[in-house]
Design a protein around this motif. Structure first.
Motif, PDB file in Angstrom:
ATOM      1  N   LEU A 139       0.822  -1.214   0.000  1.00  0.00           N
ATOM      2  CA  LEU A 139       0.000   0.000   0.000  1.00  0.00           C
ATOM      3  C   LEU A 139       0.855   1.263   0.000  1.00  0.00           C
ATOM      4  CD1 LEU A 139      -2.845  -1.082   2.461  1.00  0.00           C
ATOM      5  CD2 LEU A 139      -3.040  -0.695   0.002  1.00  0.00           C
ATOM      6  N   GLN A 140       1.965   1.257   0.728  1.00  0.00           N
ATOM      7  CA  GLN A 140       2.838   2.435   0.751  1.00  0.00           C
ATOM      8  C   GLN A 140       3.539   2.628  -0.594  1.00  0.00           C
ATOM      9  OE1 GLN A 140       2.534   4.576   2.843  1.00  0.00           O
ATOM     10  NE2 GLN A 140       2.361   3.830   4.935  1.00  0.00           N
ATOM     11  N   THR A 141       3.917   1.533  -1.236  1.00  0.00           N
ATOM     12  CA  THR A 141       4.506   1.623  -2.570  1.00  0.00           C
ATOM     13  C   THR A 141       3.505   2.172  -3.572  1.00  0.00           C
ATOM     14  OG1 THR A 141       5.949  -0.269  -2.086  1.00  0.00           O
ATOM     15  CG2 THR A 141       5.650   0.329  -4.406  1.00  0.00           C
ATOM     16  N   PHE A 142       2.280   1.691  -3.475  1.00  0.00           N
ATOM     17  CA  PHE A 142       1.188   2.192  -4.311  1.00  0.00           C
ATOM     18  C   PHE A 142       1.025   3.701  -4.127  1.00  0.00           C
ATOM     19  CE2 PHE A 142      -3.463   3.151  -4.228  1.00  0.00           C
ATOM     20  CZ  PHE A 142      -3.719   3.019  -5.585  1.00  0.00           C
ATOM     21  N   SER A 143       1.069   4.163  -2.899  1.00  0.00           N
ATOM     22  CA  SER A 143       0.915   5.583  -2.600  1.00  0.00           C
ATOM     23  C   SER A 143       2.082   6.402  -3.151  1.00  0.00           C
ATOM     24  CB  SER A 143       0.799   5.791  -1.084  1.00  0.00           C
ATOM     25  OG  SER A 143       0.662   7.152  -0.763  1.00  0.00           O
ATOM     26  N   ILE A 144       3.311   5.915  -3.007  1.00  0.00           N
ATOM     27  CA  ILE A 144       4.491   6.655  -3.459  1.00  0.00           C
ATOM     28  C   ILE A 144       4.522   6.764  -4.983  1.00  0.00           C
ATOM     29  CG2 ILE A 144       7.010   6.569  -3.609  1.00  0.00           C
ATOM     30  CD1 ILE A 144       6.981   5.326  -0.784  1.00  0.00           C
ATOM     31  N   VAL A 145       4.190   5.674  -5.675  1.00  0.00           N
ATOM     32  CA  VAL A 145       4.170   5.697  -7.144  1.00  0.00           C
ATOM     33  C   VAL A 145       3.148   6.721  -7.637  1.00  0.00           C
ATOM     34  CG1 VAL A 145       3.578   4.370  -9.213  1.00  0.00           C
ATOM     35  CG2 VAL A 145       4.996   3.341  -7.429  1.00  0.00           C
ATOM     36  N   CYS A 146       1.985   6.738  -7.028  1.00  0.00           N
ATOM     37  CA  CYS A 146       0.947   7.703  -7.412  1.00  0.00           C
ATOM     38  C   CYS A 146       1.380   9.136  -7.102  1.00  0.00           C
ATOM     39  CB  CYS A 146      -0.364   7.385  -6.701  1.00  0.00           C
ATOM     40  SG  CYS A 146      -1.150   5.861  -7.261  1.00  0.00           S
ATOM     41  N   LEU A 147       2.145   9.313  -6.012  1.00  0.00           N
ATOM     42  CA  LEU A 147       2.671  10.639  -5.682  1.00  0.00           C
ATOM     43  C   LEU A 147       3.625  11.133  -6.766  1.00  0.00           C
ATOM     44  CD1 LEU A 147       3.210  13.061  -3.816  1.00  0.00           C
ATOM     45  CD2 LEU A 147       4.916  11.641  -2.634  1.00  0.00           C
ATOM     46  N   LEU A 148       4.501  10.269  -7.240  1.00  0.00           N
ATOM     47  CA  LEU A 148       5.447  10.659  -8.289  1.00  0.00           C
ATOM     48  C   LEU A 148       4.722  11.057  -9.570  1.00  0.00           C
ATOM     49  CD1 LEU A 148       8.203   7.919  -7.784  1.00  0.00           C
ATOM     50  CD2 LEU A 148       8.266  10.315  -7.066  1.00  0.00           C
ATOM     51  N   VAL A 149       3.702  10.283  -9.947  1.00  0.00           N
ATOM     52  CA  VAL A 149       2.913  10.615 -11.138  1.00  0.00           C
ATOM     53  C   VAL A 149       2.214  11.962 -10.948  1.00  0.00           C
ATOM     54  CG1 VAL A 149       0.939   9.926 -12.560  1.00  0.00           C
ATOM     55  CG2 VAL A 149       2.575   8.203 -11.784  1.00  0.00           C
ATOM     56  N   SER A 150       1.694  12.202  -9.748  1.00  0.00           N
ATOM     57  CA  SER A 150       0.996  13.459  -9.469  1.00  0.00           C
ATOM     58  C   SER A 150       1.935  14.658  -9.563  1.00  0.00           C
ATOM     59  CB  SER A 150       0.360  13.411  -8.073  1.00  0.00           C
ATOM     60  OG  SER A 150      -0.617  12.399  -7.993  1.00  0.00           O
ATOM     61  N   VAL A 151       3.162  14.515  -9.043  1.00  0.00           N
ATOM     62  CA  VAL A 151       4.139  15.613  -9.101  1.00  0.00           C
ATOM     63  C   VAL A 151       4.491  15.940 -10.551  1.00  0.00           C
ATOM     64  CG1 VAL A 151       6.505  16.279  -8.543  1.00  0.00           C
ATOM     65  CG2 VAL A 151       5.080  15.173  -6.814  1.00  0.00           C
ATOM     66  N   ILE A 152       4.710  14.896 -11.348  1.00  0.00           N
ATOM     67  CA  ILE A 152       5.027  15.093 -12.761  1.00  0.00           C
ATOM     68  C   ILE A 152       3.892  15.828 -13.469  1.00  0.00           C
ATOM     69  CG2 ILE A 152       5.304  13.863 -14.953  1.00  0.00           C
ATOM     70  CD1 ILE A 152       6.866  11.725 -13.387  1.00  0.00           C
ATOM     71  N   ALA A 153       2.658  15.360 -13.253  1.00  0.00           N
ATOM     72  CA  ALA A 153       1.502  15.988 -13.901  1.00  0.00           C
ATOM     73  C   ALA A 153       1.286  17.414 -13.400  1.00  0.00           C
ATOM     74  CB  ALA A 153       0.257  15.142 -13.644  1.00  0.00           C
ATOM     75  N   LEU A 154       1.554  17.658 -12.114  1.00  0.00           N
ATOM     76  CA  LEU A 154       1.395  19.002 -11.553  1.00  0.00           C
ATOM     77  C   LEU A 154       2.348  19.991 -12.226  1.00  0.00           C
ATOM     78  CD1 LEU A 154       0.181  20.904  -9.412  1.00  0.00           C
ATOM     79  CD2 LEU A 154       1.982  20.148  -7.856  1.00  0.00           C
ATOM     80  N   ILE A 155       3.584  19.582 -12.432  1.00  0.00           N
ATOM     81  CA  ILE A 155       4.567  20.450 -13.084  1.00  0.00           C
ATOM     82  C   ILE A 155       4.095  20.821 -14.490  1.00  0.00           C
ATOM     83  CG2 ILE A 155       6.924  20.559 -13.993  1.00  0.00           C
ATOM     84  CD1 ILE A 155       7.740  18.702 -11.659  1.00  0.00           C
ATOM     85  N   GLY A 156       3.630  19.816 -15.236  1.00  0.00           N
ATOM     86  CA  GLY A 156       3.159  20.078 -16.591  1.00  0.00           C
ATOM     87  C   GLY A 156       1.941  20.972 -16.626  1.00  0.00           C
ATOM     88  N   SER A 157       1.023  20.794 -15.699  1.00  0.00           N
ATOM     89  CA  SER A 157      -0.207  21.594 -15.677  1.00  0.00           C
ATOM     90  C   SER A 157       0.075  23.044 -15.308  1.00  0.00           C
ATOM     91  CB  SER A 157      -1.205  20.978 -14.696  1.00  0.00           C
ATOM     92  OG  SER A 157      -1.562  19.675 -15.099  1.00  0.00           O
ATOM     93  N   ILE A 158       0.972  23.259 -14.338  1.00  0.00           N
ATOM     94  CA  ILE A 158       1.326  24.635 -13.953  1.00  0.00           C
ATOM     95  C   ILE A 158       2.013  25.345 -15.118  1.00  0.00           C
ATOM     96  CG2 ILE A 158       2.801  26.020 -12.447  1.00  0.00           C
ATOM     97  CD1 ILE A 158       2.258  23.992 -10.231  1.00  0.00           C
ATOM     98  N   GLU A 159       2.931  24.649 -15.797  1.00  0.00           N
ATOM     99  CA  GLU A 159       3.615  25.233 -16.948  1.00  0.00           C
ATOM    100  C   GLU A 159       2.613  25.595 -18.042  1.00  0.00           C
ATOM    101  OE1 GLU A 159       5.539  25.652 -20.740  1.00  0.00           O
ATOM    102  OE2 GLU A 159       4.098  24.084 -20.198  1.00  0.00           O
ATOM    103  N   GLY A 160       1.629  24.695 -18.297  1.00  0.00           N
ATOM    104  CA  GLY A 160       0.631  24.967 -19.323  1.00  0.00           C
ATOM    105  C   GLY A 160      -0.257  26.142 -18.968  1.00  0.00           C
ATOM    106  N   LEU A 161      -0.614  26.247 -17.684  1.00  0.00           N
ATOM    107  CA  LEU A 161      -1.480  27.351 -17.244  1.00  0.00           C
ATOM    108  C   LEU A 161      -0.752  28.687 -17.358  1.00  0.00           C
ATOM    109  CD1 LEU A 161      -4.216  28.105 -16.000  1.00  0.00           C
ATOM    110  CD2 LEU A 161      -3.191  27.811 -13.743  1.00  0.00           C
ATOM    111  N   ILE A 162       0.528  28.720 -16.971  1.00  0.00           N
ATOM    112  CA  ILE A 162       1.308  29.956 -17.075  1.00  0.00           C
ATOM    113  C   ILE A 162       1.476  30.382 -18.532  1.00  0.00           C
ATOM    114  CG2 ILE A 162       3.586  30.966 -16.677  1.00  0.00           C
ATOM    115  CD1 ILE A 162       3.785  29.221 -14.167  1.00  0.00           C
ATOM    116  N   GLU A 163       1.778  29.391 -19.385  1.00  0.00           N
ATOM    117  CA  GLU A 163       1.957  29.694 -20.804  1.00  0.00           C
ATOM    118  C   GLU A 163       0.664  30.226 -21.419  1.00  0.00           C
ATOM    119  OE1 GLU A 163       3.154  27.423 -24.982  1.00  0.00           O
ATOM    120  OE2 GLU A 163       3.463  26.425 -23.057  1.00  0.00           O
ATOM    121  N   ALA A 164      -0.476  29.603 -21.060  1.00  0.00           N
ATOM    122  CA  ALA A 164      -1.752  30.058 -21.610  1.00  0.00           C
ATOM    123  C   ALA A 164      -2.091  31.461 -21.134  1.00  0.00           C
ATOM    124  CB  ALA A 164      -2.858  29.088 -21.188  1.00  0.00           C
TER     125      ALA A 164
END
Length: 433
Positions: free
Chosen positions: A405-430
């Motif tokens: 369960l902790q591994t599941f949580s950490i993997v999802c955290l990494l995916v969320s951080v990656i997606a967050l970076i991309g979304s913030i960059e897209g919002l600033i650019e727009a």
């Protein structure tokens, strides 16, 4: 169970489904469908963990936790409850903003399709997004007077029917365009970009858009609280979640894949926008009208828990206030009578006004969806359900189940951080462009 399925479908199939063709286009033919299936699996796992936390300490006969924050308070303590509440209600508020933007986009598409049909493709069709957002806000001011979750099963059923309708139409239009083109557009690598960094940002943003399309943890326990027992609520809820996630994934894959196959590198951010000059134009208008009707219900589904929390908090703070506790019977011609409370009227109206204003300031469809998706995914849909489940089941540290369960949580955290970076960059650019 059927009402729970309707609630879940209303919560899940929302504005996110319209961005899935664009997300698939960024990821490509292999990664796009695989990522959607992965998010479906993650959503079911987290919903199953969370449904076990509805009653505590015993999952069958324990006391009910009628809201997400109450379950966190019982299992994880006061400090984490404040963090959970902040994240949960911020996400709900943001979803209201996203639904306002999406509704404006669909209203504009109807206007543009009618304009093109009447005056031709070269006609200067002008439209004002802010006007459509204000119109949606006025509608929500009236809809927000629905007392609570238990009084909106009919609205969720209507909204679920609308979501099926426009998903089927989007699917069908995509399939028709593929036949018209005579080939399947797209590639394994997805839409090419001018540079590697730009491609990375787009992939990250696509992950955020898909993340927004799936989780419904924010309202799961509120939905489960509408169920009756026996059988145990968690049992019914898990069946409802399985059925609803299967149905939504079926539609998601259809809309995402057929949309990408139809438009290829020119896939629009909102699937239905790509068909605005398509014939029969009335079918596209009907699909957009279904989107609007669905989001009227979806907005309420995500707003009602926040309304309930605010009204409960203020009532406890001011128990003797007539402004808080007095109800007045109102009756309009051709409508049944209803109970009106002044605080409810003022607070909910102010809430709708602020979400509408925020949408007018940041009217960026894909970027807002991606940002909200990642802000909601890990904390609300993964971290808190996992931690509550570990406490509820008394799972010891470093055991096999704890590690999984902790591994599941950490993997999802990494995916969320990656997606967050991309979304913030897209919002600033727009915003800058």
């Amino acid at each position: 169970m059927w009402s729970a399925i309707a609630h879940i479908i209303t919560a899940v199939i929302g504005s996110g489904v319209l961005s899935l063709a664009w997300s698939t286009a960024q990821l490509g033919w292999i990664a796009g469908p695989v990522v959607m299936l992965c998010f479906a699996t993650v959503t079911y796992i987290s919903s199953s963990l969370l449904s076990d936390c509805y009653r505590s300490p015993d999952t069958v006969s324990g006391a009910r936790n009628s809201s997400y924050t109450k379950a966190v308070a019982v299992n994880l303590g006061r400090r984490q409850t404040w963090l959970c509440g902040l994240l949960q209600y911020s996400s709900m508020y943001g979803t209201g903003v996203a639904y306002t933007i999406t509704t404006s986009t669909s209203m504009r598409a109807i206007w543009r399709a009618d304009c093109i049909h009447q005056d031709g493709h070269t006609a200067p069709c002008k439209y004002l997004d802010n006007m459509y957002m204000l119109l949606f806000g006025v509608i929500q001011i009236f809809m927000s007077q629905i007392p609570d979750f238990h009084n909106m099963a009919w609205l969720s059923i209507v909204a679920a029917i609308m979501s099926f309708s426009y998903s089927f139409i989007g699917w069908g239009l995509g399939f028709t365009k593929i036949i018209e083109n005579g080939k399947i557009e797209g590639s394994i690598g997805g839409v090419p970009a001018d540079s590697v960094p730009e491609k990375i940002w787009l992939v990250f943003q696509a992950l955020g858009d898909i993340a927004f399309a799936y989780p419904y943890a924010l309202v799961l326990l509120e939905i489960q609280d509408t169920l009756k027992s026996p059988p145990p609520e968690k049992q019914t809820m898990k069946k409802a979640s399985m059925a609803a996630i299967f149905i939504t994934t079926f539609f998601y894959l259809g809309c995402g894949c057929f949309g990408y196959a139809a438009f290829g590198n020119h896939t629009p951010g909102n699937l239905l926008i790509g068909f605005e000059s398509y014939e029969p134009y009335w079918l596209v208008d009907f699909a957009n009208a279904c989107v609007i009707l669905h989001l009227v219900g979806g907005y309420q589904l995500y707003s009602q828990p926040l309304f309930a929390f605010a009204e409960r908090w203020f009532t406890e703070k001011f128990p003797d206030s007539g402004f808080m506790k007095n109800f007045y019977t109102c009756k309009f011609p051709l409508l049944p009578g209803f109970q009106l409370n002044l605080f409810r009227l003022c607070f909910r109206t102010a809430y709708v006004v602020t979400t509408t204003r925020f949408a007018m300031v940041f009217p960026y469809f894909n970027q807002i969806l991606g940002l909200l998706g990642v802000l909601n995914l890990w904390p609300s849909a993964i971290y808190f359900p996992v931690q509550m489940y570990l406490v509820q089941k008394k799972i010891r540290v470093w055991t096999r189940k704890w590690l999984i369960l902790q591994t599941f949580s950490i993997v999802c955290l990494l995916v969320s951080v990656i997606a967050l970076i991309g979304s913030i960059e897209g919002l600033i650019e727009a915003k800058l462009s």
